[in-house]
Each structure stands twice: as C-alpha cells, then as structure tokens.
Enzyme design. Structure first.
Site, mmCIF file in Angstrom:
data_model
loop_
_atom_site.group_PDB
_atom_site.id
_atom_site.type_symbol
_atom_site.label_atom_id
_atom_site.label_comp_id
_atom_site.label_asym_id
_atom_site.label_seq_id
_atom_site.Cartn_x
_atom_site.Cartn_y
_atom_site.Cartn_z
ATOM 1 N N CYS A 402 -40.785 29.990 27.729
ATOM 2 C CA CYS A 402 -42.074 29.415 27.347
ATOM 3 C C CYS A 402 -42.624 28.540 28.476
ATOM 4 O O CYS A 402 -43.072 29.061 29.490
ATOM 5 C CB CYS A 402 -41.934 28.646 26.032
ATOM 6 S SG CYS A 402 -43.513 28.306 25.214
ATOM 7 N N HIS A 531 -39.626 32.839 22.601
ATOM 8 C CA HIS A 531 -38.423 32.011 22.470
ATOM 9 C C HIS A 531 -37.257 32.873 21.973
ATOM 10 O O HIS A 531 -36.995 32.947 20.766
ATOM 11 C CB HIS A 531 -38.663 30.859 21.489
ATOM 12 C CG HIS A 531 -39.551 29.785 22.015
ATOM 13 N ND1 HIS A 531 -39.068 28.651 22.638
ATOM 14 C CD2 HIS A 531 -40.908 29.670 22.041
ATOM 15 C CE1 HIS A 531 -40.085 27.877 23.001
ATOM 16 N NE2 HIS A 531 -41.212 28.480 22.642
ATOM 17 N N GLU A 533 -34.200 32.326 22.005
ATOM 18 C CA GLU A 533 -33.093 31.557 21.421
ATOM 19 C C GLU A 533 -33.136 31.555 19.902
ATOM 20 O O GLU A 533 -32.100 31.400 19.241
ATOM 21 C CB GLU A 533 -33.104 30.115 21.940
ATOM 22 C CG GLU A 533 -34.290 29.261 21.521
ATOM 23 C CD GLU A 533 -35.463 29.317 22.475
ATOM 24 O OE1 GLU A 533 -36.278 28.368 22.479
ATOM 25 O OE2 GLU A 533 -35.586 30.317 23.206
#
Length: 576
Positions: A402, A531, A533
C-alpha cells in the site's frame, strides 16, 4: 446452533482472541463447521477511524468491513472468510435501533435498552451465526462469540444481559462460557484473588462460567488450580492453565493437552452432531498439518527489517507480522523481526540524534529483507523512500505494501525518472509531479468507510510472464486481494516509470489502477497496492510475503517451483 462464549475478567488484553481462535480450531479438527463473532463494546460503528497506535491495526474483511484485529486471528486460525456483521459494536447496535425507531417499527412504544437493544443484539447474533463462512456454503455448526473488554465495564452491560438471555434461549447443551482471567505472580506466589473476584463479578452479572482459562506466565501449581476450582465453584478439570508459549500457534496444542476439546464435546454433546466422513477427514488433515508446521522451534532465523511509522505499538502491524511468521515457518525458519522507525532514517534525525540515525541505518543495511507496510500521512515517509532506494540499489529483497508501494514509486520517479520533486498528493497537494493521487471517487470530508475497501480483482498484464510474484500465484491470470487505501499511482506517469524499469504487472478491471509493481532484474523487488497480509493463513501463507521471505533466505526458486507443481504448471522452470 452451538455457542461458545469467551469472556474476560481482571484486565483486558489477556489473550481472549487467541483462546477463542484456538477453541474454534480444535472444534474444526472434529469436522465441525465453525464461525466467529467479535463483540466490541465501544461506541464506534467500526474500527476504520481508530488510531492504530492506540487500538492496533484495523483488519479489513472481504466485503470491506473495517473491524477489530481479533477477526484477523479468527480467519487465520479457522481458514474462513468473515463479513462486517461478524463484528458487533455498540455503535452498530444503537444505530440499528435508532433507525428502527425513526422508521416507526416500534409502533410508538418507548425505546429502551431492555428489551429493544437486548433483542437487537440477540437477533444479530442468531442471524450472523447461521451465515456460511467457508467454501462449503453450509450453515455453521458452532459459533464462537468473544466479548471484548472486561465484564463489569459499563459499556459491556447490555451485551452481558443479551448473552445471558441467549444462553437461556439456546437451551441446555447448546451454550458454554469460557471465562479468561489473569493469575499474577507477586513475590513468587501465584495469586488467585483477582480471578475469584472476577468470577464473582461475572456471576452477579448473569453469566455462568463453565470453564475458567487462567492466563499465566508459567505453569500453574496444583494448589493454585485447586484453589481456583474450589473458590469459583467449578471442578478441577474445568480450570485451564494457559501459560505463555513460545508462539501463539502452539496455544491450540496446549489447550488440547489441557483437555479443552474433551470438555467441549461433553458439555455441548458434540458427539450427537451428524458429520459427513469427508468433513471428519478434512478436520483430521487440518490438525495433522497444524502439528507439523508448528514445532517447538527452528534452528535458523531470517532477519527482516520493518520500516514503519507506528512501531511504538506492534499490534498496529499485526497482520503483517503474522504473514511474515507464516512465511518464515513455511520456509523452515524463525522470524527475527527488526523494527525501524522510518523517521530515524531521515536527515533531520541525523542532525538531532546521530545515534538513532546510525543505528536505524545499520539495521537496514544488514537486513536480509526490507519491508515497508501501509500507513497514512506524510510523517516518516522520506525515511521509507530512502529505505526503498537502498533496497533497489543494493539488490536487497523488498516488499512494499500500500503506502510501501507508493513510496517505491516516488523513489523511482525521483531517482530513475529525474523528477526530483516527485511526491504524493497526500504529502503535497500543490506539487508539480504528483505521481500518487487521490482516488477520483473518494471523499476528503467523510473518513469512515470512504476508502477503496474489500476484495477486488487484479489482472496480470501481458508481458508479465517474467514476474516472480505471478509465478508465486501459480501463474494465475487474475487474483483476488483485499484493499484499504485512498491514494493510488497517477496513470499519467506510468509510461515514464516503466521506461525506467519499474514494471506495473498487475492492474484493476479498468486497467487504470496500478495494483502490482515489480523490477525485473532484482532478486525480489515487489510493491502491491492491496493488503495481502489480510488473507495470509497459518497453513497457507500470503504469496507476496512468502516470496519476500523466501528471497531473503535464498530459497525463492525452491518455494516457487513447489507452488507451480501444486498448481499443475509444468513449465515452471522458464522463470529461472
């Protein structure tokens, strides 16, 4: 529906989320379909506007819901995809009740906490608990409910009353309450008095703990367990000693050893639940994989530097940490995460505090991999840009997420395209070369829920066959990842940036939004606007993170070829 309530006493932050997640995992190993609900008593409608340095990260769900970080634990442990309704807040409940009142749904009656707010909470739990959350598309068998905060807090009282009524409505053998309490050690003695008072308080509020999970630094002494059992009116086998473990991934193993699964099966009569042989087999396979991938420890480590701006509270980057841990375990290493404040890499720190400056740069220079995660605002971004430059020039594996991708683009624009004042509109709205711009459809007045949120499709572009990241996705042509951002790469500069060697290999449906950037002749230099994650799982690490860690270790070729083989891609060797 079977309900497992995890509540807490004495202090908050004692690990209710990990215990709830671990409980759900153990139930899943039996072949049960499990969902989860997190109750947060704060008045915020969601976690989207909360300061990460105070509350930890904001976890984003596939439907764009901005929620408490504990929902990330549920997804990582259970391998499910939850939705915004799986996070219940005081703000959401009262917003719903007030909207119903404005629409006249209460037929002129005085709207009160009892019964209207209580009924709204119970109705939400009953509705959400039945929503499928896994690939089966079937209604869950068990719903884990975590009550945030500490029982006894003023803001949690309506939820306690609602859960008390829910227990009564659910009926016998359909509800169990695990109460988590902290057992401190004072002058070498394990003290049970805080737990005694906490259980007394929760009972007076209406909840009846069936199991007491005692959080402690070291194993509880037998006398301590007996004292908790006798003073809290439970049997000795109903007291769980949840001591600190080397990793949180070993907590399910500890709870299984403590007999939690036995107690759940007996209290909830789980043997009466009809399960298909396929689901039982799948549950056994999940448990076998978990036991294999979560050993006592790894002999070798991998040094990763995280260059961030919220490092005072590590929970601000919780999902990033977990994605790195998952990837390190997949590569057979232990993660050694080195925290670097991005401001310490800037020239002003060199003048004000040379010691911090040189320490930060030493950590960056010797790291095996450099990660720049997401964030908001101008502070510390010049340090991030300098870290990205070091990684690019020194061929150190780099992953930008990001904001991390955006600073990598700014760095390339300044140093490769010779646009010396290149920056982001977020940092300087009047700059000549704004290579990062505000989203056209965004709102600068209303902050809550106005970002580009949730799962979106990324298309790998023609000519991206060289990409290390694309290979890690099994040569997929499209991928689905979660987003949370307001700013993006300016399309007007794409051609110039690509001519400098920064290749935008992934774009959105329109081809206007840049999703993935990669440098071809580099061990691993990847930036992603999304993102990744958020979708990393213990048994299935996020691909960008896995590739990053593997490159830092030196086993990227091996990991990639294993993924390509599993994906059925025969000609995987063309990438190396």
């Amino acid at each position: 529906m079977k309900f497992v309530l995890v509540s807490g006493g004495v202090v908050s932050g004692v690990g209710k989320g990990i215990i709830a997640s671990s409980c759900g995992l153990l139930l899943k190993t039996l072949g049960l379909k499990v969902t989860a609900i997190k109750i947060d008593p704060y008045i915020n409608v969601d976690a989207g506007t909360m300061n990460p340095k105070e509350h930890g990260e904001c976890f984003v769900l596939h439907d764009g819901g901005e929620t408490d970080l504990d929902l990330g634990n549920y997804e990582r442990y259970l391998g499910v995809d939850l939705a915004r309704d799986n996070n219940i807040t005081t703000g959401k409940v009262y917003q719903q009740v007030i909207e119903n009142e404005r629409k006249g749904k209460y037929l002129g009656r005085t709207v009160q906490v009892v019964p209207h707010v209580i009924d709204a909470i119970i109705d939400t739990i009953n509705r959400v608990s039945k929503v499928p959350v896994d690939k089966s598309g079937e209604e869950p068998d068990v719903c884990i409910i975590e009550l945030g905060g500490t029982v006894g807090d003023i803001e949690s009282m309506p939820f306690v009353e609602a859960l008390t009524q829910l227990r009564h409505r659910a009926g016998k053998n359909n509800f169990i309450n695990i109460h988590v309490s902290y057992v401190p050690v004072v002058n070498g003695e394990q003290k049970t008095k805080p737990t005694q008072h906490a259980v007394k308080s929760v009972r007076s509020a209406g909840l009846i703990p069936d199991l007491i999970a005692c959080r402690c630094e070291k194993p509880l002494e037998k006398g301590t367990i007996n004292k908790v059992a006798s003073s809290c009116q439970v049997e000795v086998n109903q007291v769980l000693a949840v001591r600190d473990m080397p990793t949180i991934y070993q907590v399910p193993l500890l709870l299984e050893e403590q007999g939690l699964l036995r107690e759940l099966k007996e209290t909830l009569k789980l043997d009466d639940v009809k399960l298909s042989p396929t689901r039982v087999t799948q549950g056994q396979e999940v448990w076998a994989k978990w036991q294999k991938i979560v050993p006592l420890g790894y002999a070798e480590t991998v040094d990763i530097v995280l260059v961030g701006k919220y490092i005072e509270l590590h929970d601000a980057y919780l999902s990033v940490i977990k994605a790195l841990e998952h990837s390190a375990m997949r590569c057979g290493r232990k993660l050694n995460l080195i925290w670097v404040d991005s401001e310490h890499l800037e020239e002003k720190t060199q003048k004000e505090d040379p010691t911090k400056y040189h320490k930060a740069w030493h950590d960056v220079c010797v790291a095996k991999g450099i990660l720049v995660p997401g964030g908001f605002g101008h502070r510390g971004t010049e340090g991030m840009i300098r870290a990205a430059q070091w990684a690019r020039e020194q061929k150190t594996p780099f992953l930008g997420v990001c904001l991390g991708m955006q600073v990598a683009v700014i760095e390339a624009a300044r140093n490769l395209c010779e646009l010396k004042d290149a920056t982001s509109e977020e940092f300087d709205a009047n700059a000549e070369h704004r290579v990062i711009i505000f989203m056209p459809e965004g709102s600068k007045e209303k902050l809550g829920g106005t970002m580009r949120l949730g799962t979106r499709t990324t298309h790998f572009q023609p000519g991206s066959e060289f990409s290390k990241l694309r290979a890690l996705y099994g040569e997929a042509t499209t991928i689905e990842e979660r987003h949370r951002h307001r700013y993006e790469v300016n399309p007007d500069y794409i051609e110039k940036l690509e001519q400098s060697g920064l290749i935008f290999i992934g774009k959105d449906d329109t081809g206007e939004r840049m999703e993935v950037v990669e440098i071809k002749d580099h061990p691993y230099y990847v930036g992603v606007q999304y993102h990744p994650e958020y979708t990393s799982r213990v048994l299935d690490p996020s691909r960008p993170f896995l590739g990053f860690v593997a490159a830092a270790i030196g086993c990227l070729d091996q990991i990639t070829n294993e993924i390509l083989k599993d994906a059925g891609v025969v000609n995987g060797s063309t990438h190396f």
